[in-house]
Design an enzyme around this catalytic site. Structure first.
Site, PDB file in Angstrom:
ATOM      1  N   THR A   1       0.799  -1.014  -0.197  1.00 36.82           N
ATOM      2  CA  THR A   1       0.330   0.214   0.507  1.00 36.82           C
ATOM      3  C   THR A   1       0.643   1.045  -0.010  1.00 36.82           C
ATOM      4  OG1 THR A   1      -1.504  -1.059   0.964  1.00 36.82           O
ATOM      5  CG2 THR A   1      -1.962   0.589   1.526  1.00 36.82           C
TER       6      THR A   1
ATOM      7  N   VAL B   1      -5.578  11.390   8.919  1.00 32.47           N
ATOM      8  CA  VAL B   1      -4.180  11.762   8.697  1.00 32.47           C
ATOM      9  C   VAL B   1      -4.343  11.569   6.728  1.00 32.47           C
ATOM     10  CG1 VAL B   1      -3.384   9.345   8.911  1.00 32.47           C
ATOM     11  CG2 VAL B   1      -2.112  11.621   7.963  1.00 32.47           C
TER      12      VAL B   1
ATOM     13  N   VAL C   1     -22.125  11.686   9.590  1.00 33.49           N
ATOM     14  CA  VAL C   1     -23.081  11.588   8.176  1.00 33.49           C
ATOM     15  C   VAL C   1     -23.907  10.560   8.575  1.00 33.49           C
ATOM     16  CG1 VAL C   1     -22.734  10.638   5.644  1.00 33.49           C
ATOM     17  CG2 VAL C   1     -20.620  12.256   7.201  1.00 33.49           C
TER      18      VAL C   1
ATOM     19  N   GLY D   1     -10.388   5.386   8.286  1.00 37.52           N
ATOM     20  CA  GLY D   1      -9.540   4.258   8.663  1.00 37.52           C
ATOM     21  C   GLY D   1      -8.884   3.512   7.859  1.00 37.52           C
ATOM     22  N   ARG D   2      -8.646   2.604   8.729  1.00 41.28           N
ATOM     23  CA  ARG D   2      -8.333   0.860   7.646  1.00 41.28           C
ATOM     24  C   ARG D   2      -8.290   0.380   8.705  1.00 41.28           C
ATOM     25  NH1 ARG D   2      -5.918   1.406   2.908  1.00 41.28           N
ATOM     26  NH2 ARG D   2      -5.567  -0.095   2.549  1.00 41.28           N
TER      27      ARG D   2
ATOM     28  N   ASP E   1       0.006  -3.096   9.865  1.00 41.32           N
ATOM     29  CA  ASP E   1      -1.268  -2.928   9.357  1.00 41.32           C
ATOM     30  C   ASP E   1      -1.963  -3.978  10.133  1.00 41.32           C
ATOM     31  OD1 ASP E   1      -0.456  -0.958   8.772  1.00 41.32           O
ATOM     32  OD2 ASP E   1      -1.585  -0.136   6.970  1.00 41.32           O
TER      33      ASP E   1
ATOM     34  N   HIS F   1      21.859  28.418  11.337  1.00 47.49           N
ATOM     35  CA  HIS F   1      21.442  29.622  11.445  1.00 47.49           C
ATOM     36  C   HIS F   1      21.533  29.921   9.576  1.00 47.49           C
ATOM     37  CE1 HIS F   1      19.439  33.722  11.786  1.00 47.49           C
ATOM     38  NE2 HIS F   1      20.145  33.531  11.205  1.00 47.49           N
TER      39      HIS F   1
HETATM   40  P1  FAD Z   1       1.016  -2.696   3.267  1.00 44.69           P
HETATM   41  O1  FAD Z   1       1.704  -2.036   2.746  1.00 44.69           O
HETATM   42  O2  FAD Z   1      -1.088  -2.794   3.109  1.00 44.69           O
HETATM   43  O3  FAD Z   1       1.528  -4.101   2.859  1.00 44.69           O
HETATM   44  C1  FAD Z   1       0.555  -5.682   2.205  1.00 44.69           C
HETATM   45  C2  FAD Z   1       1.253  -6.433   1.229  1.00 44.69           C
HETATM   46  O4  FAD Z   1       0.383  -7.936   1.787  1.00 44.69           O
HETATM   47  C3  FAD Z   1       0.334  -5.756   0.338  1.00 44.69           C
HETATM   48  O5  FAD Z   1       1.220  -5.644  -1.119  1.00 44.69           O
HETATM   49  C4  FAD Z   1      -0.551  -6.987  -0.180  1.00 44.69           C
HETATM   50  O6  FAD Z   1      -1.086  -7.181  -1.613  1.00 44.69           O
HETATM   51  C5  FAD Z   1      -0.644  -7.902   0.154  1.00 44.69           C
HETATM   52  N1  FAD Z   1      -0.654  -9.334   0.673  1.00 44.69           N
HETATM   53  C6  FAD Z   1      -2.220  -9.047   1.416  1.00 44.69           C
HETATM   54  N2  FAD Z   1      -2.523 -10.381   1.906  1.00 44.69           N
HETATM   55  C7  FAD Z   1      -1.829 -11.807   0.686  1.00 44.69           C
HETATM   56  C8  FAD Z   1      -1.890 -12.880   0.912  1.00 44.69           C
HETATM   57  N3  FAD Z   1      -2.790 -13.370   1.270  1.00 44.69           N
HETATM   58  N4  FAD Z   1      -0.681 -13.091  -0.011  1.00 44.69           N
HETATM   59  C9  FAD Z   1       0.374 -12.051  -0.580  1.00 44.69           C
HETATM   60  N5  FAD Z   1       0.320 -11.166  -0.474  1.00 44.69           N
HETATM   61  C10 FAD Z   1      -0.960 -10.022   0.062  1.00 44.69           C
HETATM   62  N6  FAD Z   1       2.073   5.714   6.131  1.00 44.69           N
HETATM   63  C11 FAD Z   1       3.111   6.024   6.960  1.00 44.69           C
HETATM   64  O7  FAD Z   1       3.525   5.970   7.211  1.00 44.69           O
HETATM   65  N7  FAD Z   1       3.673   7.871   5.879  1.00 44.69           N
HETATM   66  C12 FAD Z   1       2.616   8.367   5.060  1.00 44.69           C
HETATM   67  O8  FAD Z   1       2.759   9.255   4.632  1.00 44.69           O
HETATM   68  C13 FAD Z   1       1.461   7.272   4.975  1.00 44.69           C
HETATM   69  N8  FAD Z   1       0.593   7.428   3.636  1.00 44.69           N
HETATM   70  C14 FAD Z   1      -0.490   6.645   3.342  1.00 44.69           C
HETATM   71  C15 FAD Z   1      -1.722   7.435   2.516  1.00 44.69           C
HETATM   72  C16 FAD Z   1      -3.096   6.226   1.983  1.00 44.69           C
HETATM   73  C17 FAD Z   1      -3.645   6.813   1.181  1.00 44.69           C
HETATM   74  C18 FAD Z   1      -2.580   5.486   2.503  1.00 44.69           C
HETATM   75  C19 FAD Z   1      -3.766   4.319   2.741  1.00 44.69           C
HETATM   76  C20 FAD Z   1      -1.848   4.732   3.744  1.00 44.69           C
HETATM   77  C21 FAD Z   1      -0.327   5.733   4.301  1.00 44.69           C
HETATM   78  N9  FAD Z   1       0.277   5.170   5.374  1.00 44.69           N
HETATM   79  C22 FAD Z   1       1.204   6.019   5.491  1.00 44.69           C
HETATM   80  C23 FAD Z   1       0.159   4.408   5.338  1.00 44.69           C
HETATM   81  C24 FAD Z   1       0.780   2.863   5.585  1.00 44.69           C
HETATM   82  O9  FAD Z   1       0.580   2.973   3.577  1.00 44.69           O
HETATM   83  C25 FAD Z   1       1.012   1.720   5.801  1.00 44.69           C
HETATM   84  O10 FAD Z   1       1.098   1.469   7.269  1.00 44.69           O
HETATM   85  C26 FAD Z   1       2.334   0.644   5.271  1.00 44.69           C
HETATM   86  O11 FAD Z   1       2.235   0.194   4.014  1.00 44.69           O
HETATM   87  C27 FAD Z   1       1.631  -0.974   6.202  1.00 44.69           C
HETATM   88  O12 FAD Z   1       2.927  -1.462   6.477  1.00 44.69           O
HETATM   89  P2  FAD Z   1       2.089  -2.925   5.522  1.00 44.69           P
HETATM   90  O13 FAD Z   1       3.617  -3.354   5.188  1.00 44.69           O
HETATM   91  O14 FAD Z   1       1.825  -3.595   6.746  1.00 44.69           O
HETATM   92  O15 FAD Z   1       0.782  -2.976   4.660  1.00 44.69           O
END
Ligand code: FAD
Length: 453
Positions: free
Chosen positions: A40, A177, A231, A260-261, A300, A432
């Site tokens: 993500t 955020v 809402v 939220g997510r 996440d 500075h």
């Molecule tokens: P993810 O990045 O979601 O990766 C999970 C991966 O697992 C995905 O690619 C998915 O396809 C894969 N997957 C899932 N299930 C399976 C399965 N069964 N088999 C194989 N693959 C699988 N965070 C920040 O720190 N700074 C920011 O500026 C920020 N901006 C954001 C803006 C937006 C619009 C959003 C939605 C989120 C933002 N975030 C930000 C949050 C951040 O993106 C997440 O906290 C972060 O990506 C979490 O990392 P992760 O590796 O846990 O999950």
């Protein structure tokens, strides 16, 4: 004999970073990703939002440059071109992730992983056994059970990154955020934006001075903000809400749901492996261990702050534990950044938290309005706020509103990690002119000794 020493499910920051770390530590790693490497964060979150924001803010600046003696006539914001810019950035970075994984000999399998048992996974047609696993399957956008939410003009963050035209009237449900960052993008691009938030303040987890300060700036930019508002229905061209107990309608052509997510725990076969979870995510301890030996969960998908840097650090902690070096995940110095204009960034305790915990504290505050570099850049809104223990003056929290607050907060993160005191911040020499000098002045101000105010 097992097939794999370590399998990691998910190629986001909670997956690919520990994959590289584990490989560097001599562990054989297999990374399974069903979609795009980078998750993500890289494909639909942190990076694409910032790329679009940069484009929109450049356009905004063309309209406010005249006081610097620069005028740009006929400037236009081309959404399609900005989206292409965002895609180029994402492509370069995801190519980089793939190259790093290759260089570190991480085996990458494209496919969806499902647990068959406590040491068996199925990926497509393949079945594999493993010694250790890290689940980093991330999260998906949450929604609301309200009438009209399924309508075509109701979108989520993934859609908002690829719109074919700038909405004229955009209503954003949720002032966290993600909602606030999209509000900044589309406000700068020319939309009339309204944020509707249920809590008394936008950015409810941040220090109240920050959330209030940012709300004031966003309102000056003509973003309408309704807090304490719920809402109740989405109609074709209005959003219906309850505000201060009264029903009110806000006109819209597009509605962005940013409430939220939720953890991505469905279809993982967690029950087959006996892994404990609830609707907040997979249950883990401070070593990132689930209840099943050898299976860890990070990012996440676990109920900790949903941030890319938290996901990566949790993944690294899991790898150390897999390698036999016991390590706990610490959350006391996790920075939170909001990429608006100006930005907001926070680390450590908020004033409200210090008060709730009954901690005796002192506050140092310094407004950017009197900082030389801020003046040079035409910045009037912003401040640095430091919370320190009353007796020992240890830094407990730092909260910054400034154009590059997300860069300035690094010093505060180090201060918290090193358990620094106000005096240690004060003994540091600051270049500075910089906005970082406001950190020095805020530390001085906590001791009643600010120089430049
Ligand atoms: P993810 O990045 O979601 O990766 C999970 C991966 O697992 C995905 O690619 C998915 O396809 C894969 N997957 C899932 N299930 C399976 C399965 N069964 N088999 C194989 N693959 C699988 N965070 C920040 O720190 N700074 C920011 O500026 C920020 N901006 C954001 C803006 C937006 C619009 C959003 C939605 C989120 C933002 N975030 C930000 C949050 C951040 O993106 C997440 O906290 C972060 O990506 C979490 O990392 P992760 O590796 O846990 O999950």
């Amino acid at each position: 004999m097992v097939d794999k020493e370590l399998v990691i499910i998910g190629g986001g920051p909670g997956g690919y970073v520990p994959a590289i770390k584990a490989a560097q530590m001599g562990i054989n790693v297999t990374l399974i990703e069903k979609d795009e490497l980078g998750g993500t964060c890289l494909n639909r979150g942190c990076i694409p939002t910032k790329a679009l924001l940069k484009a929109a803010l450049l356009y905004e600046e063309t309209k406010t440059m005249s006081s610097f003696g620069v005028t740009v006539e006929g400037s236009k914001f081309h959404l399609a071109e900005a989206i292409k810019w965002k895609e180029r950035v994402v492509k370069r970075l995801s190519g980089g992730v793939r190259a790093l994984l290759n260089k570190n000999n991480v085996e990458v399998i494209k496919g969806k992983a499902v647990f068959k048992g406590s040491n068996t996974l199925i990926v497509g047609e393949k079945e594999m056994t493993f010694k250790n696993a890290i689940i980093a399957s991330g999260s998906v956008a949450a929604t609301l059970p309200i009438p009209g939410i399924q309508a075509e003009h109701v979108i989520y963050s993934d859609d908002a990154l690829n719109l074919s035209k700038i909405p004229e009237r955009l209503v954003i449900i949720g002032g966290g955020v993600i909602g606030v960052e999209f509000a900044s993008i589309f406000n700068a691009a020319g939309s009339q934006v309204t944020i509707i938030e249920m809590m008394p303040e936008i950015l409810p987890v941040m220090d109240k001075d920050l959330s209030k300060g940012l709300k004031t700036v966003l309102k000056k930019k003509k973003i309408d903000i309704f807090t304490n508002s719920r809402v109740t229905e989405v109609k074709k061209d209005v959003v219906v809400m309850e505000h201060n107990g009264e029903k009110q309608e806000i006109k819209c052509d597009t509605v962005l749901v940013a409430v939220g997510r939720k953890p991505n725990i469905e279809d993982l076969g967690l029950e087959n492996a006996g892994i404990e979870f609830d609707k907040k995510g997979i249950k883990v301890n401070e070593y990132m261990e689930t209840n099943v030996a050898g299976i860890y969960a990070v990012g996440d998908v676990v109920p900790t702050p949903q941030l890319a840097h938290v996901a990566s650090e949790e993944g690294i902690v899991a790898v150390y534990n897999i390698a036999g070096e016991r390590r706990k995940m610490k959350y006391n110095a996790v920075p939170y950044c909001v990429y608006t204009n100006p930005e907001a960034a926070s680390v450590g305790m908020t004033e409200e938290e210090a008060r709730e915990k009954g901690i005796s504290y002192k506050i140092g505050m310094f407004p950017l309005m009197v900082n030389g570099k801020a003046m040079v850049e035409g910045v009037r809104d912003g401040f640095v706020k430091i919370i320190a223990g009353k007796e020992y003056e240890e830094v407990l929290g730092v909260h910054i509103m400034a154009p590059h607050a997300s860069e300035m907060i690094h010093q505060a993160c180090t201060a918290l990690t090193l358990e620094a005191t106000l005096d240690e911040l004060i003994e540091t020499i600051y270049p500075h002119p910089t906005m970082g000098e406001a950190i020095l002045e805020a530390a001085l101000s906590a001791k009643g000794k600010a120089i430049h105010i």
